[in-house]
Motif scaffolding. Structure first.
Motif, PDB file in Angstrom:
ATOM      1  N   ALA A 157      10.541   7.939 -14.709  1.00 58.02           N
ATOM      2  CA  ALA A 157       9.387   6.736 -14.007  1.00 58.02           C
ATOM      3  C   ALA A 157       8.820   7.579 -12.866  1.00 58.02           C
ATOM      4  CB  ALA A 157       9.753   6.098 -14.269  1.00 58.02           C
ATOM      5  N   PHE A 158       9.845   7.763 -12.107  1.00 56.63           N
ATOM      6  CA  PHE A 158       8.881   7.907 -10.919  1.00 56.63           C
ATOM      7  C   PHE A 158       8.594   9.914 -10.993  1.00 56.63           C
ATOM      8  CE2 PHE A 158       9.982   9.382  -6.119  1.00 56.63           C
ATOM      9  CZ  PHE A 158       9.120   7.989  -6.035  1.00 56.63           C
ATOM     10  N   ALA A 159       9.016  10.547 -11.395  1.00 62.30           N
ATOM     11  CA  ALA A 159       8.590  12.031 -11.734  1.00 62.30           C
ATOM     12  C   ALA A 159       6.985  11.435 -12.268  1.00 62.30           C
ATOM     13  CB  ALA A 159       9.691  12.213 -12.645  1.00 62.30           C
ATOM     14  N   ARG A 164       1.719  11.971 -10.688  1.00 68.44           N
ATOM     15  CA  ARG A 164       0.202  11.105 -10.149  1.00 68.44           C
ATOM     16  C   ARG A 164      -0.932  11.411  -9.501  1.00 68.44           C
ATOM     17  NH1 ARG A 164       1.717   5.609 -11.825  1.00 68.44           N
ATOM     18  NH2 ARG A 164       2.162   7.605 -13.822  1.00 68.44           N
ATOM     19  N   TYR A 165      -0.222  11.460  -8.191  1.00 67.57           N
ATOM     20  CA  TYR A 165      -0.380  11.310  -7.458  1.00 67.57           C
ATOM     21  C   TYR A 165      -0.542  12.327  -5.913  1.00 67.57           C
ATOM     22  CZ  TYR A 165      -1.173   6.313  -7.207  1.00 67.57           C
ATOM     23  OH  TYR A 165      -1.602   5.090  -7.370  1.00 67.57           O
ATOM     24  N   GLU A 166       0.568  13.116  -6.277  1.00 69.73           N
ATOM     25  CA  GLU A 166       0.877  14.562  -6.173  1.00 69.73           C
ATOM     26  C   GLU A 166      -0.669  15.748  -5.036  1.00 69.73           C
ATOM     27  OE1 GLU A 166       3.012  18.751  -6.223  1.00 69.73           O
ATOM     28  OE2 GLU A 166       3.729  17.539  -7.094  1.00 69.73           O
ATOM     29  N   PRO A 167      -1.222  15.929  -6.909  1.00 70.37           N
ATOM     30  CA  PRO A 167      -2.553  16.557  -6.433  1.00 70.37           C
ATOM     31  C   PRO A 167      -3.757  16.013  -5.154  1.00 70.37           C
ATOM     32  CG  PRO A 167      -2.283  15.787  -8.555  1.00 70.37           C
ATOM     33  CD  PRO A 167      -1.383  15.603  -7.952  1.00 70.37           C
ATOM     34  N   GLU A 168      -3.659  14.530  -5.112  1.00 69.29           N
ATOM     35  CA  GLU A 168      -4.189  14.416  -3.676  1.00 69.29           C
ATOM     36  C   GLU A 168      -3.074  14.331  -2.104  1.00 69.29           C
ATOM     37  OE1 GLU A 168      -6.919  10.341  -2.285  1.00 69.29           O
ATOM     38  OE2 GLU A 168      -6.105  10.844  -4.471  1.00 69.29           O
ATOM     39  N   PHE A 169      -1.969  13.424  -2.171  1.00 65.87           N
ATOM     40  CA  PHE A 169      -1.688  13.569  -1.442  1.00 65.87           C
ATOM     41  C   PHE A 169      -0.150  14.464  -1.077  1.00 65.87           C
ATOM     42  CE2 PHE A 169      -3.635   9.353  -3.145  1.00 65.87           C
ATOM     43  CZ  PHE A 169      -4.043   8.881  -1.711  1.00 65.87           C
ATOM     44  N   LEU A 186       2.580   6.082   1.522  1.00 63.81           N
ATOM     45  CA  LEU A 186       2.053   4.929   1.820  1.00 63.81           C
ATOM     46  C   LEU A 186       0.760   5.029   2.302  1.00 63.81           C
ATOM     47  CD1 LEU A 186       4.951   2.134   1.299  1.00 63.81           C
ATOM     48  CD2 LEU A 186       3.285   3.113  -0.832  1.00 63.81           C
ATOM     49  N   GLY A 187       1.204   5.067   3.911  1.00 65.38           N
ATOM     50  CA  GLY A 187       0.429   5.300   5.345  1.00 65.38           C
ATOM     51  C   GLY A 187      -1.342   5.821   4.899  1.00 65.38           C
ATOM     52  N   ALA A 188      -0.492   7.440   3.979  1.00 65.06           N
ATOM     53  CA  ALA A 188      -2.101   8.070   3.774  1.00 65.06           C
ATOM     54  C   ALA A 188      -2.523   7.187   2.176  1.00 65.06           C
ATOM     55  CB  ALA A 188      -1.209   9.382   3.484  1.00 65.06           C
ATOM     56  N   TYR A 189      -1.731   7.082   1.492  1.00 66.10           N
ATOM     57  CA  TYR A 189      -3.139   6.496   0.356  1.00 66.10           C
ATOM     58  C   TYR A 189      -3.543   4.559   0.928  1.00 66.10           C
ATOM     59  CZ  TYR A 189      -3.354   3.871  -3.898  1.00 66.10           C
ATOM     60  OH  TYR A 189      -4.123   3.601  -4.976  1.00 66.10           O
ATOM     61  N   ALA A 190      -2.920   4.367   2.603  1.00 64.15           N
ATOM     62  CA  ALA A 190      -3.686   2.989   2.238  1.00 64.15           C
ATOM     63  C   ALA A 190      -4.769   3.882   3.010  1.00 64.15           C
ATOM     64  CB  ALA A 190      -2.699   2.276   3.325  1.00 64.15           C
ATOM     65  N   GLN A 191      -5.071   4.858   3.770  1.00 68.97           N
ATOM     66  CA  GLN A 191      -5.669   5.340   4.794  1.00 68.97           C
ATOM     67  C   GLN A 191      -6.931   5.809   3.548  1.00 68.97           C
ATOM     68  OE1 GLN A 191      -4.674   8.580   7.398  1.00 68.97           O
ATOM     69  NE2 GLN A 191      -6.473   7.926   8.544  1.00 68.97           N
ATOM     70  N   ALA A 192      -7.067   6.730   2.611  1.00 72.16           N
ATOM     71  CA  ALA A 192      -7.303   6.840   1.796  1.00 72.16           C
ATOM     72  C   ALA A 192      -8.444   5.492   0.767  1.00 72.16           C
ATOM     73  CB  ALA A 192      -7.452   8.044   0.806  1.00 72.16           C
ATOM     74  N   ARG A 193      -6.916   4.460   0.316  1.00 74.19           N
ATOM     75  CA  ARG A 193      -7.654   3.691  -0.566  1.00 74.19           C
ATOM     76  C   ARG A 193      -8.342   3.189   0.268  1.00 74.19           C
ATOM     77  NH1 ARG A 193      -6.206   5.913  -5.800  1.00 74.19           N
ATOM     78  NH2 ARG A 193      -6.571   8.560  -5.085  1.00 74.19           N
ATOM     79  N   GLY A 194      -7.557   2.090   0.891  1.00 78.23           N
ATOM     80  CA  GLY A 194      -7.563   0.467   1.190  1.00 78.23           C
ATOM     81  C   GLY A 194      -6.593  -0.582   0.972  1.00 78.23           C
TER      82      GLY A 194
END
Length: 221
Positions: A157-159, A164-169, A186-194
């Motif tokens: 499940a974690f893989a 899912r997110y590796e292409p962007e982050f 999480l910091g990078a995701y929050a900055q990109a998606r709010g």
């Protein structure tokens, strides 16, 4: 079924990313001997890298082949959050374990060993002969087998989350625990998606996150 032992264990209670898995494995004496020879032991002893995941995947196949029965349940982040906010995470694990035991047809007299003395002792109300012990993997191979199946389900499940997110982050290291690698994602995701990704537990490990991420977690509710 006097020689059958039901082993119960979980994986993924602690991470802040991804689901939790619980598994039950039923072994007779023949299966216990066979799986012992194949190297079935506590899933944590294999480590956390790619080689460890390959070993657990291979042993999961052997367990499926030798076990008299088995069952595994992935518990979603949303359900974990609902229970944790009410202080009922232990109750959630107990309920899922009980459902799995009933799904496998465990009788009231079944020999059941659960990993977690305080966590699973309340299930003795339903199964008088149930043993809830710490370090259950060393008490019976059935518990070790359950730990491997649960950990393999959690690894898989974690893989999927990582892919899912590796292409962007980029790669998500750290296994989803609230460590430096997970904080970076999480910091990078929050900055990109709010906000935080839907796979992040908003109720779990908040004290281990930077204040800005904790605030985002609460704002997402």
């Amino acid at each position: 079924m006097k020689d059958h032992t039901y082993g119960v264990d979980e994986a993924g209670r602690g991470p802040i990313l991804g689901p939790m898995a619980l598994a039950v494995v039923v072994l007779d004496r023949k299966a216990t001997t066979a799986l012992t020879k194949l190297g079935v032991q506590d899933s944590k002893r294999f480590g956390a890298g790619a080689k460890a995941q390959e070993q657990r995947a291979a042993l999961t196949t052997h367990i499926h082949q030798h076990a008299k029965a088995w069952a595994c349940e992935l518990v979603s982040v949303q359900i974990i959050d609902e229970h944790t906010f009410r202080g009922q995470l232990n109750r959630l694990e107990q309920d899922v374990a009980l459902q799995l035991l009933r799904r496998l047809g465990a009788s009231l007299e079944a020999a059941i060993i659960c990993d977690g003395a305080n966590l699973f002792r309340p299930l003795q109300r339903h199964y008088p002969k149930l043993q809830a012990v710490n370090d259950g993997e060393s008490h019976h191979v059935a518990v070790a087998a359950a730990s491997i199946i649960a950990k393999h389900a959690r690894d898989t499940a974690f893989a999927e989350i990582c892919s899912r997110y590796e292409p962007e982050f980029g790669p998500i290291a750290g296994g989803g625990y609230a460590n430096a690698a997970t904080r970076r994602f999480l910091g990078a995701y929050a900055q990109a998606r709010g906000g935080l990704p839907p796979e992040a537990r908003k109720s779990w490990g908040a004290e281990k996150l930077p204040p800005e991420l904790t605030q985002l977690s609460l704002a997402d509710l």
